[in-house]
Design a protein around this motif. Structure first.
Motif, short mmCIF file in Angstrom:
data_model
loop_
_atom_site.label_atom_id
_atom_site.label_comp_id
_atom_site.label_asym_id
_atom_site.label_seq_id
_atom_site.Cartn_x
_atom_site.Cartn_y
_atom_site.Cartn_z
N ASN A 81 4.20 96.60 16.52
CA ASN A 81 5.00 96.53 17.75
C ASN A 81 4.80 97.73 18.67
O ASN A 81 5.52 97.88 19.64
CB ASN A 81 6.49 96.39 17.40
N GLN A 82 3.82 98.57 18.38
CA GLN A 82 3.66 99.76 19.21
C GLN A 82 2.19 100.12 19.37
O GLN A 82 1.46 100.26 18.40
CB GLN A 82 4.40 100.94 18.58
N GLU A 83 1.77 100.22 20.63
CA GLU A 83 0.39 100.64 20.93
C GLU A 83 0.25 102.15 20.67
O GLU A 83 1.22 102.88 20.67
CB GLU A 83 0.08 100.37 22.42
N LEU A 84 -0.98 102.58 20.50
CA LEU A 84 -1.24 104.01 20.37
C LEU A 84 -0.98 104.72 21.69
O LEU A 84 -1.22 104.18 22.76
CB LEU A 84 -2.71 104.24 20.00
N THR A 85 -0.51 105.94 21.59
CA THR A 85 -0.30 106.77 22.78
C THR A 85 -1.66 107.20 23.33
O THR A 85 -2.52 107.65 22.57
CB THR A 85 0.50 108.04 22.40
N ILE A 86 -1.82 107.04 24.63
CA ILE A 86 -3.03 107.56 25.28
C ILE A 86 -2.74 109.00 25.68
O ILE A 86 -1.83 109.27 26.45
CB ILE A 86 -3.39 106.74 26.54
N HIS A 87 -3.51 109.92 25.13
CA HIS A 87 -3.34 111.34 25.46
C HIS A 87 -4.25 111.65 26.64
O HIS A 87 -5.42 111.28 26.62
CB HIS A 87 -3.71 112.20 24.25
N ASN A 88 -3.72 112.32 27.65
CA ASN A 88 -4.54 112.60 28.83
C ASN A 88 -4.90 114.07 28.96
O ASN A 88 -5.32 114.51 30.01
CB ASN A 88 -3.85 112.08 30.10
N ASP A 89 -4.76 114.82 27.87
CA ASP A 89 -5.06 116.26 27.91
C ASP A 89 -6.04 116.64 26.79
O ASP A 89 -6.02 117.76 26.30
CB ASP A 89 -3.77 117.06 27.79
N ILE A 90 -6.90 115.71 26.42
CA ILE A 90 -7.83 115.94 25.31
C ILE A 90 -9.14 116.52 25.83
O ILE A 90 -9.75 115.97 26.74
CB ILE A 90 -8.10 114.62 24.55
N TYR A 150 -9.45 102.62 23.80
CA TYR A 150 -8.62 103.80 23.52
C TYR A 150 -9.40 105.08 23.83
O TYR A 150 -8.90 105.98 24.51
CB TYR A 150 -8.16 103.78 22.06
N ILE A 151 -10.62 105.16 23.35
CA ILE A 151 -11.46 106.36 23.57
C ILE A 151 -11.69 106.58 25.06
O ILE A 151 -11.50 107.68 25.57
CB ILE A 151 -12.81 106.22 22.83
N LEU A 152 -12.09 105.52 25.76
CA LEU A 152 -12.44 105.66 27.17
C LEU A 152 -11.21 105.91 28.04
O LEU A 152 -11.27 106.66 29.01
CB LEU A 152 -13.22 104.42 27.65
N GLU A 153 -10.06 105.32 27.69
CA GLU A 153 -8.83 105.58 28.43
C GLU A 153 -8.33 107.00 28.21
O GLU A 153 -7.72 107.59 29.09
CB GLU A 153 -7.73 104.57 28.05
N THR A 154 -8.59 107.55 27.02
CA THR A 154 -8.22 108.94 26.74
C THR A 154 -9.00 109.88 27.66
O THR A 154 -8.51 110.91 28.06
CB THR A 154 -8.46 109.25 25.25
N ASN A 155 -10.23 109.50 27.98
CA ASN A 155 -11.07 110.22 28.93
C ASN A 155 -11.21 111.72 28.60
O ASN A 155 -10.89 112.58 29.43
CB ASN A 155 -10.54 110.02 30.36
N PRO A 156 -11.73 112.01 27.40
CA PRO A 156 -11.92 113.42 27.05
C PRO A 156 -13.07 114.03 27.84
O PRO A 156 -13.83 113.31 28.49
CB PRO A 156 -12.30 113.33 25.56
N LYS A 157 -13.19 115.35 27.77
CA LYS A 157 -14.35 116.00 28.40
C LYS A 157 -15.62 115.66 27.63
O LYS A 157 -16.68 115.51 28.20
CB LYS A 157 -14.16 117.51 28.44
N ARG A 158 -15.49 115.56 26.28
CA ARG A 158 -16.66 115.25 25.46
C ARG A 158 -16.26 114.46 24.22
O ARG A 158 -15.11 114.50 23.78
CB ARG A 158 -17.42 116.51 25.06
N ILE A 159 -17.27 113.78 23.68
CA ILE A 159 -17.14 113.08 22.40
C ILE A 159 -18.23 113.63 21.49
O ILE A 159 -19.40 113.69 21.87
CB ILE A 159 -17.32 111.56 22.55
N ILE A 160 -17.82 114.02 20.29
CA ILE A 160 -18.79 114.45 19.29
C ILE A 160 -19.00 113.29 18.32
O ILE A 160 -18.06 112.83 17.67
CB ILE A 160 -18.31 115.70 18.52
N PHE A 161 -20.25 112.81 18.25
CA PHE A 161 -20.63 111.78 17.31
C PHE A 161 -21.14 112.48 16.06
O PHE A 161 -22.26 112.98 16.03
CB PHE A 161 -21.71 110.87 17.91
N ASN A 162 -20.29 112.54 15.04
CA ASN A 162 -20.66 113.18 13.78
C ASN A 162 -21.68 112.31 13.05
O ASN A 162 -21.83 111.13 13.35
CB ASN A 162 -19.40 113.38 12.93
N PRO A 163 -22.40 112.89 12.07
CA PRO A 163 -23.41 112.11 11.34
C PRO A 163 -22.83 110.79 10.82
O PRO A 163 -21.75 110.76 10.23
CB PRO A 163 -23.80 113.03 10.19
N GLY A 164 -23.54 109.70 11.10
CA GLY A 164 -23.11 108.37 10.68
C GLY A 164 -22.28 107.63 11.71
O GLY A 164 -21.94 106.47 11.52
N THR A 165 -21.94 108.29 12.82
CA THR A 165 -21.12 107.63 13.86
C THR A 165 -21.92 107.39 15.14
O THR A 165 -21.37 106.90 16.11
CB THR A 165 -19.86 108.46 14.21
#
Length: 126
Positions: free
Chosen positions: A54-63, A81-96
């Motif tokens: 019954n509850q969506e995840l919170t979109i954080h806008n300060d990441i 969720y990732i794109l709406e969060t709109n971080p400065k960067r995304i780190i793709f760790n090994p395997g991701t």
């Protein structure tokens, strides 16, 4: 050192997992963390945020950074969720590593790094 608020996608309370080690090292280096995932529990005093019926995840806008610990086949459900969060960067760790998500991120002006968060923290490159 600048605090880089970091969302850990794939967070877990299991100390044998890399996502847990990242949470520990980020916390030890005084970066605020936002643990998000499907596991319930907490890491280093922060409740793991997860979607409920019954509850969506919170979109954080300060990441500053999202560090990914979710495998490629499970990533599509997290795209919005990732794109709406709109971080400065995304780190793709090994395997991701995921060319589709990398392209979507770049189109939004999000920096993409294929790297290991633990190595970056250990070598002062974070």
């Amino acid at each position: 050192m600048q605090n880089k608020k970091t969302l850990i996608l794939g967070a877990t309370p299991n100390p044998s997992r890399y996502a847990y080690l990242a949470a520990e090292r980020l916390t030890n280096k005084n970066h605020d963390i936002v643990p998000v995932g499907i596991k319930k529990g907490e890491v280093f005093g922060k409740e793991i945020e997860h979607q409920t019926d019954n509850q969506e995840l919170t979109i954080h806008n300060d990441i500053d950074t999202i560090t990914l610990y979710v495998g490629v086949r499970n990533q599509p459900e997290w795209y919005n969720y990732i794109l709406e969060t709109n971080p400065k960067r995304i780190i793709f760790n090994p395997g991701t590593e995921n060319p589709e998500l990398m392209q979507k991120a770049r189109e939004k002006g999000i920096e993409v790094e294929v790297a290991c968060t633990l190595v970056m923290l250990g070598s002062g490159q974070y």
